[in-house]
Scaffold this motif. Structure first.
Motif, PDB file in Angstrom:
ATOM      1  N   CYS A  18       6.707 -28.310  32.749  1.00 63.93           N
ATOM      2  CA  CYS A  18       7.606 -27.400  32.863  1.00 63.93           C
ATOM      3  C   CYS A  18       8.118 -26.976  31.630  1.00 63.93           C
ATOM      4  O   CYS A  18       8.702 -27.886  30.630  1.00 63.93           O
ATOM      5  CB  CYS A  18       8.799 -27.512  33.851  1.00 63.93           C
ATOM      6  N   ASN A  39      10.964 -26.164  30.737  1.00 63.86           N
ATOM      7  CA  ASN A  39      12.538 -26.570  30.639  1.00 63.86           C
ATOM      8  C   ASN A  39      12.670 -28.005  30.822  1.00 63.86           C
ATOM      9  O   ASN A  39      13.722 -28.302  31.162  1.00 63.86           O
ATOM     10  CB  ASN A  39      13.247 -25.622  31.496  1.00 63.86           C
ATOM     11  N   CYS A  72      15.851 -25.836  36.072  1.00 65.00           N
ATOM     12  CA  CYS A  72      15.086 -24.638  36.429  1.00 65.00           C
ATOM     13  C   CYS A  72      15.605 -23.389  36.203  1.00 65.00           C
ATOM     14  O   CYS A  72      16.749 -23.147  36.712  1.00 65.00           O
ATOM     15  CB  CYS A  72      14.713 -25.027  37.812  1.00 65.00           C
ATOM     16  N   CYS A 127      11.489 -19.430  35.964  1.00 61.03           N
ATOM     17  CA  CYS A 127      10.597 -18.774  35.308  1.00 61.03           C
ATOM     18  C   CYS A 127       9.144 -18.341  35.819  1.00 61.03           C
ATOM     19  O   CYS A 127       8.605 -17.458  35.415  1.00 61.03           O
ATOM     20  CB  CYS A 127      10.257 -19.585  33.727  1.00 61.03           C
ATOM     21  N   GLY A 128       8.849 -19.199  36.694  1.00 61.23           N
ATOM     22  CA  GLY A 128       7.647 -19.001  37.584  1.00 61.23           C
ATOM     23  C   GLY A 128       6.437 -19.641  36.947  1.00 61.23           C
ATOM     24  O   GLY A 128       5.187 -19.393  37.630  1.00 61.23           O
ATOM     25  N   CYS A 156       5.234 -22.556  36.726  1.00 59.13           N
ATOM     26  CA  CYS A 156       4.707 -23.403  37.840  1.00 59.13           C
ATOM     27  C   CYS A 156       3.988 -23.023  38.877  1.00 59.13           C
ATOM     28  O   CYS A 156       3.061 -23.466  39.113  1.00 59.13           O
ATOM     29  CB  CYS A 156       5.667 -24.383  38.122  1.00 59.13           C
TER      30      CYS A 156
HETATM   31  S1  SF4 Z   1      10.125 -22.315  37.738  1.00 63.43           S
HETATM   32 FE1  SF4 Z   1       8.703 -24.168  37.555  1.00 63.43          FE
HETATM   33  S2  SF4 Z   1       8.199 -24.090  35.373  1.00 63.43           S
HETATM   34 FE2  SF4 Z   1       9.880 -22.486  35.540  1.00 63.43          FE
HETATM   35  S3  SF4 Z   1      11.748 -23.798  34.909  1.00 63.43           S
HETATM   36 FE3  SF4 Z   1      11.357 -24.098  37.228  1.00 63.43          FE
HETATM   37  S4  SF4 Z   1      10.412 -25.758  37.526  1.00 63.43           S
HETATM   38 FE4  SF4 Z   1      10.218 -25.200  35.377  1.00 63.43          FE
END
Ligand code: SF4
Ligand code: SF4
Length: 338
Positions: A265, A267, A303, A306-307, A309
């Protein structure tokens, strides 16, 4: 049965060492001794399963030469492996481990760390030469990585999730391992708790030869339930197949397989560990899981939805939404255990 070509003889079902974490020492010893008295001779634990090794050591030290003990290290460097192994030997009250596994090797980067100079592999070879380790194995939740690791031909066993919902291992990984005489250890026979019918779970697993499932036990009754399944010949009826299909349909795209394809991820959210929170809480107890998964659960607060993952998860799980629910559950448990 033989565990691959290791010449280690093990019972058809082993003993998974996580659920005894939530038992008192006396209760855990009782369950372990009951398992041994009823023919279970293979015990799988890990350095990171809190006091699981110590409980196994206490229960089984008097019958050490009659059982096969497998444990694991999550450390990738030589010093870390040495430290972990010495601790395991102390906890298990033994001077050798039958099967020492590299725990949850999820990526090339981790494997490279293990193999590099000063890495854990070097130290494992020394420990093997000193007689502290009999055989080396590997565990993973990532199928591509597990296949790659099996193909190195460096390991005597491979451990991967396998049950009638998570069937992915049976083709390439298991076929390869069988061909090469590797022992196959099936973790998560109940898919981490989502399969609630033991008989059905084991009807599926018993169809596959040379495979040792390692259910976790938390009571004498749970040991009896599994042992009695093995007393009967295995018959899988059309109705059983239908029931398995129903589970697959209902759960197939609802739970995390811990494959780690969604990571990293950007973040720093520790997605896989946080996705498993409710399962860990039910297996270890809410109080222990709050401490055990504190860091990953707190990381979910970073989190930003952002999408990234979401695009990488092959099971199309709504990860940020699930993480929020799990964090709420974590907070409820934390408030209750404080
Ligand atoms: S959506 Fe997924 S990749 Fe994006 S910040 Fe959250 S956990 Fe991390
Ligand atoms: S969220 Fe999806 S990609 Fe990530 S570990 Fe779970 S199943 Fe795998």
């Amino acid at each position: 049965m033989e565990l691959g070509k290791t010449n280690l003889r093990v019972s058809e079902a082993g003993f998974g060492g996580i659920p005894i974490i939530r038992l008192s020492v006396d209760d855990a010893v009782k369950v372990l001794r009951h398992a041994y008295d009823n023919g279970i001779t293979f015990y799988d634990t890990a350095n990171m399963y809190r006091d699981s090794e110590a409980k196994i050591g206490q229960a089984l030290a008097p019958v050490r030469d009659k059982v096969v003990i497998a444990t694991k290290t999550i450390r990738r460097d030589a010093d870390g492996l040495r430290e972990n192994l010495e601790k395991s030997l102390r906890m298990l009250k033994t001077d050798y481990v039958d099967l020492y596994q590299f725990h949850q090797v999820a990526s090339d980067a981790e494997w490279n760390k293990i193999k590099q100079e000063g890495g854990a592999w070097e130290e494992a070879q020394k420990a093997k030469a000193q007689g502290k380790i009999r055989f080396l194995g590997v565990t993973s939740h990532n199928l591509l990585m597990a296949i790659k690791l099996a193909r190195t031909e460096l390991f005597s066993t491979v451990q991967f999730p396998f049950n009638f919902i998570e069937t992915e291992a049976k083709d390439e990984l298991h076929a390869y391992a069988r061909r090469k005489g590797m022992g196959i250890i099936a973790m998560k026979p109940f898919a981490g708790g989502v399969i609630d019918k033991a008989v059905l779970a084991f009807k599926y697993l018993r169809q596959f030869p040379n495979l040792v499932p390692i259910p976790g036990f938390d009571s004498v009754k749970s040991v009896d339930e599994i042992v009695s399944i093995y007393d009967q010949p295995n018959v899988v009826s059309d109705q059983d197949v239908e029931s398995m299909n129903m589970y697959r349909l209902e759960l197939g795209r609802k739970f995390c397989r811990r494959c780690e394809y969604c990571q990293p991820c950007p973040n720093g959210v520790m997605i896989t560990a946080a996705m498993s929170y409710p399962i860990v809480a039910s297996r270890m107890s809410p109080k222990i899981s709050v401490q055990f998964l504190k860091v990953p659960m707190e990381s979910t607060q970073k989190c930003t939805e952002c999408g990234e993952c979401l695009e990488r998860c092959p099971y199309e799980l709504p990860i940020p939404e699930i993480l929020k629910k799990h964090y709420d559950l974590f907070e409820t448990h934390r408030a209750g255990s404080g």
